[in-house]
Design an enzyme around this catalytic site. Structure first.
Site, PDB file in Angstrom:
ATOM      1  N   LYS A 181       0.692  -1.307  -0.102  1.00  0.00           N
ATOM      2  CA  LYS A 181      -0.076   0.211  -0.034  1.00  0.00           C
ATOM      3  C   LYS A 181       0.867   1.412   0.083  1.00  0.00           C
ATOM      4  O   LYS A 181       0.273   2.346  -0.232  1.00  0.00           O
ATOM      5  CB  LYS A 181      -0.792  -0.018   1.233  1.00  0.00           C
ATOM      6  CG  LYS A 181      -1.839  -1.239   1.231  1.00  0.00           C
ATOM      7  CD  LYS A 181      -2.692  -1.144   2.418  1.00  0.00           C
ATOM      8  CE  LYS A 181      -2.045  -1.950   3.238  1.00  0.00           C
ATOM      9  NZ  LYS A 181      -2.437  -2.315   4.740  1.00  0.00           N
TER      10      LYS A 181
ATOM     11  N   ASP B 141       7.437   2.850  -2.491  1.00  0.00           N
ATOM     12  CA  ASP B 141       7.747   3.982  -1.548  1.00  0.00           C
ATOM     13  C   ASP B 141       9.317   3.893  -1.193  1.00  0.00           C
ATOM     14  O   ASP B 141       9.755   5.026  -1.031  1.00  0.00           O
ATOM     15  CB  ASP B 141       6.873   3.713  -0.408  1.00  0.00           C
ATOM     16  CG  ASP B 141       6.593   2.225   0.170  1.00  0.00           C
ATOM     17  OD1 ASP B 141       7.446   1.417  -0.318  1.00  0.00           O
ATOM     18  OD2 ASP B 141       6.046   1.978   1.049  1.00  0.00           O
TER      19      ASP B 141
ATOM     20  N   ASP C  87      14.550  -0.740   0.685  1.00  0.00           N
ATOM     21  CA  ASP C  87      15.331  -0.911   2.008  1.00  0.00           C
ATOM     22  C   ASP C  87      16.157  -2.237   1.848  1.00  0.00           C
ATOM     23  O   ASP C  87      17.332  -2.005   0.995  1.00  0.00           O
ATOM     24  CB  ASP C  87      14.138  -1.227   3.091  1.00  0.00           C
ATOM     25  CG  ASP C  87      14.814  -1.033   4.455  1.00  0.00           C
ATOM     26  OD1 ASP C  87      15.641  -0.627   4.800  1.00  0.00           O
ATOM     27  OD2 ASP C  87      14.275  -2.069   5.306  1.00  0.00           O
TER      28      ASP C  87
ATOM     29  N   LYS D   9      17.031   3.415   0.779  1.00  0.00           N
ATOM     30  CA  LYS D   9      18.266   3.275   1.956  1.00  0.00           C
ATOM     31  C   LYS D   9      19.184   2.131   1.476  1.00  0.00           C
ATOM     32  O   LYS D   9      19.010   0.973   2.001  1.00  0.00           O
ATOM     33  CB  LYS D   9      17.170   2.550   3.212  1.00  0.00           C
ATOM     34  CG  LYS D   9      16.571   3.504   3.939  1.00  0.00           C
ATOM     35  CD  LYS D   9      16.120   2.519   5.013  1.00  0.00           C
ATOM     36  CE  LYS D   9      14.798   3.229   5.758  1.00  0.00           C
ATOM     37  NZ  LYS D   9      14.358   2.300   6.778  1.00  0.00           N
TER      38      LYS D   9
ATOM     39  N   VAL E 227      11.261   5.312   8.654  1.00  0.00           N
ATOM     40  CA  VAL E 227      10.559   6.621   8.509  1.00  0.00           C
ATOM     41  C   VAL E 227       9.179   6.411   8.097  1.00  0.00           C
ATOM     42  O   VAL E 227       8.515   5.151   7.845  1.00  0.00           O
ATOM     43  CB  VAL E 227      11.137   7.374   7.172  1.00  0.00           C
ATOM     44  CG1 VAL E 227      12.568   7.775   7.674  1.00  0.00           C
ATOM     45  CG2 VAL E 227      11.350   6.439   6.118  1.00  0.00           C
TER      46      VAL E 227
END
Ligand code: IMP
Ligand code: MG
Length: 179
Positions: free
Chosen positions: A42, A99, A102, A130, A152
């Site tokens: 999402k 989004d 990572d 990241k 975050v």
């Protein structure tokens, strides 16, 4: 500022400007094509809304789900992918809209899933990267911002399904994790 926030890392204005630049870059790179934007739900929903409107081309927009997180902030490495129905990917110029990149485990699994369906091309566009935490060998083609190595929230990113609607990217107060 929301009471649970420790520090704003990327402001609403910074994000708006950067997304406009990314949109111009994608518009130039895909001139004459109709890219298929595949949003990873999402977390992508805010970024996808903005980036899609900053791309001055016909686009197709689809969504996919991928999750490797429960309510924890550490990746499990076990990625589940879901599609509502098997939409056509073969021959399309696909851009995955994420989004945050990572560990890279989610995108590595998604990349294989999409490549198996024979797109004409595949690129990755992420709001945040990241790189410090990468496990899979995967790098974005379009990056909004390099993100410091901390958890975050905001602009689509959640902690236990909260804070997605914050208009900026921020870190949480440490006590929020221990509640
Ligand atoms: P990866 O598989 O470790 O690259 O994780 C990618 C997914 O984990 C993202 O799509 C996010 O949903 C989630 N994630 C990773 N880091 C953060 C963070 O700092 N805040 C919120 N969600 C995150
Ligand atoms: Mg996500």
């Amino acid at each position: 500022m929301h009471k649970d926030i420790r520090e704003i890392i990327f402001t609403e204005d910074e994000i708006r400007l950067r997304i406009r630049e990314l949109g111009e870059e994608i518009t130039a790179d895909y001139a004459g094509k109709t890219p298929l934007l595949i949003g990873v739900l999402k977390g992508c929903y805010v970024f996808l809304g903005d980036i899609a409107r900053s791309i001055d081309l016909d686009c197709e927009i689809r969504f996919i789900t991928a999750s490797s997180y429960g309510v924890s902030t550490i990746t499990s490495g076990d990625v589940r992918i879901g599609m509502d129905f098997d939409f056509p990917i073969a021959g399309k110029d696909v851009i995955i809209i994420e989004d945050i990149l990572d560990s890279g485990n989610t995108l590595a699994a998604l990349r294989n899933f999409i490549l198996a369906r024979k797109p004409a091309s595949l690129k990755i566009c992420t709001l945040l990267d990241k790189p410090a935490r990468r496990q899979a060998s995967i790098n974005p083609d379009y990056t909004g911002f390099l993100c410091p190595d901390e958890f975050v929230v905001g602009f689509g990113l959640d902690y236990a399904e909260r804070y997605r609607n914050l208009p900026y990217v921020a870190s949480l107060k440490p006590e929020i994790y221990s509640e």
